[in-house]
Every structure is written in C-alpha cells, then in structure tokens.
Motif scaffolding. Structure first.
Motif: not given
Length: 413
Positions: A93-104, A214-228
């Motif tokens: 059911y997971i169609t796409d995911y990506s590492l996300q990061a944010s900073i104040p 932080i390293s290129p494989t690290q972030g603050t969250s992972v965003s996931i898109s689903t099929a439905d």
C-alpha cells in the motif's frame, strides 16, 4: 403497451391552446430546482472535501514516520537505514516515501523579520502540491548545480516582508550555533491555509542537513504516500504494528511513531464532517419541496381532467387503471423536471470546475473559489432516489383520481 400507459402518453398536459397549465409549469420548475440544488450541494461538499484533503495531505503527506528518543541523550532524528527501507518497500500500500528534514529559521530584511521553519522540498507529493499553488516564480530544481540556495516561501510571508520572486534575503538558522545564509526566493506559493503558510518555507534537503550537521541518510521524519487515502487508518495501524514487531525482534533499534493526515488535520476534517449534516438537511428539504409541489400540481391536473376520468370510468376503466394513468402522467412531469435540472446544474458545475468563476473568501473557507466535484455514481443515485420518492408520493393524488365516479362527473358538468 397497456392502455393506461397509452392514455397517459396521449393525454395532453395543456390547459388550452396547447400551452402547459400553470400547475404543470410550477411542478416541473419545482422538480428541476430541487434536483439542481441537491446536485449543487453534493458537488460542492465533495469539492470541499477534495480540496481540503489535498491541502492537508500536501503539507503533511498520507503517513508521517517519526523517531522517538529513548532517553535524554538520544536524538529525535530518523535514519533511513536499509532495514527501514526494506520494511517500507515490502508494504504494497506504500507507493512512495522520502526523507524529510526541517529547521527553525528567521527571515530578516532591513526593517522586518519573520520566524519560520525551513522544510525540505523532497518527494513528488509536496512538489506537485506546491506547483499547483504557485503564484509567482517557479520551484527550484535541486538536481541542478547552484540551486541549493533557492527557496519557496508563502504569499503571507512575502507580503509581510515585502518580497517578490528573485529577491534575496538573509536567513538565520538556529541549530546549536547561529548561522547565516543569503537565500534566493525562487517561488511564492499561496495555499490559503494560514496555519501552514505562516510557518513553512521550503528548500533543499542537503542544505538543511548541512546546517543541522546531520548525515545524508538522516532527517526529522519520513513522508509516506499510500495507494488509498480512504484506508489511511488501517494502513497506519498495520505499519505501526510491523515496526513494533521489528523492534521486538531486533531488526530495528529505534522506537517509531506513526502519524497520518487525519490526525494532523483533525480540525479541518471535523469541519468537513459538519458539511455532511448540512447536505442531508438540504436533500431532505428539497425532496419535500419537490414532492409537495408535484402532489399539488397533480391534484390540480386531476380536477382539470375530471370529465376525462368520468368518461373512461363509464367506458369500463378500473380504479387501478385510472390510478396508473395519472401516475404515468406525474412521472412524465417529474422526468421533464429531472432532465432540465440535471442539464442546467451539471453544465454550471462543469463550467465552475473548469473556470472557477464563483469566488469565495479564502480567509473563511481556506480556498478562493467554490470547489466542485461531479461524481457520476452520486448523480445517478440521486436521480434514481428522487424518482423512487416521487413515485411513492404520487400514491395520494392517484387515489383521489380513482375515487371519482361517472355520476359525480355528470353532476359536476
């Protein structure tokens, strides 16, 4: 063909000089207006749900994965490890995911400043969402050299700081130590979601990772898109259970929290649920208006055709057949109203969906035009339900027509 249907088809609905009687015209207009209002109510609510849902998802994604610190020395950074990738890849059911990061960050001009969060512009979903809301400029392509210093800001932030696309602004980042970068505004977006527009600007993931050390494989969250999206609670629970079992078995070493757009935008979805109640009220009221007007119109037509009723009764027509004649006539009137209402309103809704000529106040409705969605199954169900309800309501006037006797007709004449 039964003679009841034959008589109903041949019997004129005109009162004289082949012009429809006022009762017929009012009945047709009432049915047409009621159907049109019901179609508009359903289409607008579906449109609102689609637009608000897309905006909430655009800022939050279907599912968001966070890392939970286990103690005071642990960080809340999430690492997209090969094991975590394999777990996400295994879910159909997971169609796409990506590492996300944010900073104040603080945007500062010579005479003003604004506190925001610089969020990574990563993943197809957020790029598609922001592109559809761009008012000025163009989203940067971070695959090209030199684009990492470009950002996208909201219209609200741009107006507060008197900025436009192409301007550069000093941006202060607070992550351990204060760092300054002079960033170029590549695009200005406007989603009309002030709670989000007032907070987020978007930039390159690698810039945020460098600033946060932080390293290129690290972030603050992972965003996931689903099929439905309609199964978002079910898929969130399944993913949470899978990650918990992976932690218990030693496959992963972090506690993960699974959140979804329904929780993150709960206030907006509760507001949309109130619209469902309004639609039900509109549907009930419009159905009552259509049925009451049609019944009144048919009673007037029956009185106008009283001599005809007495004539066919004298010729041997049964009560059942007389009732059928006027039920068929009423369905004929209702069908004309249905066709007119559908054609006019569906044409208007199509034009609104294409050109957005009916505006709204975005401060109150989070969108600057009336959104509509023409749902074919909903249109078909509405028309079928309307026909059934009208047919049931015609039992009363048909009984009245069947009670007329030839002797009463002669005295009436």
């Amino acid at each position: 063909m039964s003679y009841s249907l034959f008589l109903a088809k041949r019997l004129s609905l005109a009162s004289g000089k082949r012009r429809s009687s006022p009762a017929v015209r009012v009945a047709v207009a009432a049915v047409a207006l009621s159907v049109a209002v019901m179609l508009a109510a359903i289409a607008i609510v579906l449109g609102f749900k689609r637009e608000i849902r897309d905006k909430v998802i655009g800022f939050n994604s279907h599912i968001t994965l966070y890392a939970i610190p286990v103690d005071a020395y642990d960080s809340n950074l999430i690492t997209l490890t090969p094991t975590l990738k394999s777990i996400l890849d295994s879910k159909e059911y997971i169609t796409d995911y990506s590492l996300q990061a944010s900073i104040p960050a603080i945007l500062k001009t010579s005479d003003n400043f604004k506190g925001v969060y610089l969020k990574s512009l990563q993943g197809n979903a957020i790029k598609k969402f922001l592109t559809s809301n761009i008012e000025e400029g163009k989203l940067p392509d971070y695959s090209k050299p030199g684009a990492e210093m470009k950002i996208a800001i909201s219209r609200r932030a741009a107006d507060q700081l008197h900025l436009k696309a192409g301007d550069k602004i000093d941006t202060y980042f607070m992550s351990g130590s204060i760092r300054v970068r002079r960033l170029e505004i590549a695009a200005i977006y406007n989603s009309h979601f002030d709670n989000y527009d007032n907070v987020f600007i978007y930039g390159d993931l690698s810039l945020i990772q460098n600033l946060g050390e932080i390293s290129p494989t690290q972030g603050t969250s992972v965003s996931i898109s689903t099929a439905d999206f309609n199964k978002i609670d079910e898929t969130s629970a399944d993913l949470s259970q899978t990650l918990t079992e992976a932690l218990a078995s030693g496959m992963v070493y972090k506690y993960y929290r699974v959140d979804n757009a329904l929780n993150q935008g709960a206030g907006y979805f509760r507001w949309l649920s109130l619209l469902d109640t309004n639609v039900i009220v509109v549907l009930v009221l419009m159905t009552i208006v259509a049925c009451a007007t049609l019944i009144s119109g048919m009673l007037i037509i029956i009185l106008d055709k009283k001599s005809f009723i007495g004539l066919i009764r004298a010729m041997g027509a049964t009560v059942k057949n007389v009732r059928k004649v006027f039920i068929y006539m009423a369905i004929r009137v209702a069908s004309i109203g249905l066709i007119i209402g559908n054609v006019l309103m569906l044409s208007l809704l199509w034009a609104q969906d294409k050109w957005h000529f009916l505006p709204l106040d975005p401060e109150a409705y989070y969108i600057d035009f009336v959104p509509v969605e023409i749902n074919c199954p909903a249109v078909i169900i509405l028309n079928i339900a309307t026909i059934i309800i009208i047919y049931l309501c015609l039992i009363l006037p048909s009984w009245f027509a069947a009670k007329i006797s030839p002797s009463e007709t002669m005295r009436y004449e």
